[in-house]
Design a protein around this motif. Structure first.
Motif, PDB file in Angstrom:
ATOM      1  N   THR A 152      37.137  -9.862  40.123  1.00 44.38           N
ATOM      2  CA  THR A 152      37.317  -8.666  39.304  1.00 44.38           C
ATOM      3  C   THR A 152      37.842  -9.035  37.920  1.00 44.38           C
ATOM      4  OG1 THR A 152      37.763  -7.308  41.250  1.00 44.38           O
ATOM      5  CG2 THR A 152      38.503  -6.439  39.141  1.00 44.38           C
ATOM      6  N   GLN A 153      38.796  -9.932  37.882  1.00 38.74           N
ATOM      7  CA  GLN A 153      39.349 -10.363  36.604  1.00 38.74           C
ATOM      8  C   GLN A 153      38.314 -11.099  35.759  1.00 38.74           C
ATOM      9  OE1 GLN A 153      42.619 -12.510  38.328  1.00 38.74           O
ATOM     10  NE2 GLN A 153      44.085 -10.859  37.960  1.00 38.74           N
ATOM     11  N   ASP A 156      36.258  -8.548  34.098  1.00 41.27           N
ATOM     12  CA  ASP A 156      37.000  -7.950  32.989  1.00 41.27           C
ATOM     13  C   ASP A 156      37.013  -8.877  31.769  1.00 41.27           C
ATOM     14  OD1 ASP A 156      37.595  -5.552  34.170  1.00 41.27           O
ATOM     15  OD2 ASP A 156      39.577  -6.159  34.886  1.00 41.27           O
ATOM     16  N   LYS A 179      41.081  -3.403  32.396  1.00 44.13           N
ATOM     17  CA  LYS A 179      41.398  -3.324  33.826  1.00 44.13           C
ATOM     18  C   LYS A 179      40.242  -2.647  34.542  1.00 44.13           C
ATOM     19  CE  LYS A 179      44.379  -1.555  37.423  1.00 44.13           C
ATOM     20  NZ  LYS A 179      45.272  -0.464  37.833  1.00 44.13           N
ATOM     21  N   ASP A 180      39.730  -3.296  35.566  1.00 46.64           N
ATOM     22  CA  ASP A 180      38.649  -2.734  36.371  1.00 46.64           C
ATOM     23  C   ASP A 180      37.468  -2.276  35.515  1.00 46.64           C
ATOM     24  OD1 ASP A 180      40.181  -3.217  38.612  1.00 46.64           O
ATOM     25  OD2 ASP A 180      41.030  -1.187  38.647  1.00 46.64           O
ATOM     26  N   LYS A 181      37.075  -3.137  34.575  1.00 48.36           N
ATOM     27  CA  LYS A 181      35.942  -2.889  33.678  1.00 48.36           C
ATOM     28  C   LYS A 181      36.150  -1.659  32.789  1.00 48.36           C
ATOM     29  CE  LYS A 181      33.112  -3.248  37.222  1.00 48.36           C
ATOM     30  NZ  LYS A 181      31.883  -3.281  38.052  1.00 48.36           N
ATOM     31  N   ALA A 203      47.429   0.457  32.304  1.00 46.83           N
ATOM     32  CA  ALA A 203      46.810  -0.178  33.478  1.00 46.83           C
ATOM     33  C   ALA A 203      47.717  -0.157  34.697  1.00 46.83           C
ATOM     34  CB  ALA A 203      46.423  -1.614  33.132  1.00 46.83           C
ATOM     35  N   LYS A 207      47.800  -5.721  36.776  1.00 47.23           N
ATOM     36  CA  LYS A 207      46.461  -6.313  36.844  1.00 47.23           C
ATOM     37  C   LYS A 207      45.716  -6.293  35.506  1.00 47.23           C
ATOM     38  CE  LYS A 207      46.194  -7.411  41.234  1.00 47.23           C
ATOM     39  NZ  LYS A 207      45.988  -8.809  41.662  1.00 47.23           N
TER      40      LYS A 207
END
Length: 272
Positions: A152-153, A156, A179-181, A203, A207
């Motif tokens: 996920t990172q 991003d 964060k989270d696209k 965020a 994260k």
């Protein structure tokens, strides 16, 4: 194009440790450094490595120009942050500084700096690539920390890199917080650290991903993106866990200390 370096070098020094690193490297390689200091925060450190440290205020353009002439300066390096937010505090400006601001087509970083560079060139001073004395501080591609980014990172970072490049085209800023696209914050006049504070608070949950890049067609005479330990501490305080930089285009002022700090707090530092 290669350039023959003069023995006497001038450093136009803003905030932070980076100007000190340049002065140290130049002195260790046999150069005499005269610093025009625009920030009191590093003057004592600069004095260790500079033949002279001449303090001036933000708007003392005429006085600085005369000092450069008096010192016989032929080559100059700009290093360290001088925030445009100073303009909002209505500092005392000498006539030449007022002229710069009036004649600049807009008050973005490039417009102001190119006007100053032209003024320097008119009195026979060459503005050097900021990295000439500190090439060893440019980051190389890869993950520098023990902690690796998760998938996920990584997404991003990839998305944030594209957004930051677009912001750079517009000369707005060089950093984004993701964060989270989703884009949490885009850097503007406030600078990287305050952008991180805004974005990471939105965020939450620790994260947030910070991406910092060079502007497309970056003029290496000024404004090469730079990060130091202060930025990492701001990230930790507000809950950002990944710092992604553009490889071979970004300076880390104190990489060993930053990696040690990041490892201690399970943070990621990477260059892409």
């Amino acid at each position: 194009m290669s350039i023959t370096l003069e023995n006497k070098q001038c450093l136009m020094a803003g905030d932070g440790l980076l100007p000190v690193k340049m002065a140290q490297a130049a002195k260790e390689n046999g150069f005499e450094v005269v610093a025009i200091s625009l920030s009191p925060d590093n003057q004592k450190e600069l004095e260790k490595y500079c033949a002279k440290v001449l303090p001036f205020g933000f708007g003392q353009a005429n006085s600085i120009k005369q000092a450069l002439i008096d010192e016989g300066i032929k080559q100059l390096t700009f290093l360290g942050k001088v925030s445009k937010t100073m303009l909002l505090k209505r500092p005392k400006l000498e006539p030449l500084a007022i002229e710069y601001l009036k004649e600049a087509p807009k008050l973005n970083d490039d417009a102001i700096m190119l006007k100053i560079v032209k003024e320097m060139e008119d009195i026979g001073i060459t503005i050097l690539d900021q990295t000439i004395f500190i090439k060893s501080l440019m980051v190389q591609k890869g993950v520098m920390t023990k902690t690796q980014p998760d998938e996920t990172q990584k997404l991003d970072v990839e998305y944030g890199f594209k957004i930051a490049k677009e912001m750079g085209k517009l000369d707005i800023g060089q950093s984004v917080v993701m964060k989270d696209k989703m884009i949490m914050a885009v850097e503007a006049i406030e600078g990287t650290d305050k952008c991180i504070k805004r974005g990471a608070k939105l965020a939450r949950s620790g994260k947030a991903v910070v991406v910092k890049v060079a502007k497309p067609n970056q003029d290496k005479r000024f404004d090469i993106p730079t990060v130091g330990l202060k930025t990492l501490r701001v990230m930790k305080h507000y809950g950002a866990s990944v710092l992604a930089l553009e490889a071979n285009e970004t300076i880390i002022v104190n990489q060993p200390e930053m990696v040690k700090y990041a490892d201690k707090h399970n943070m990621v530092i990477m260059a892409v």
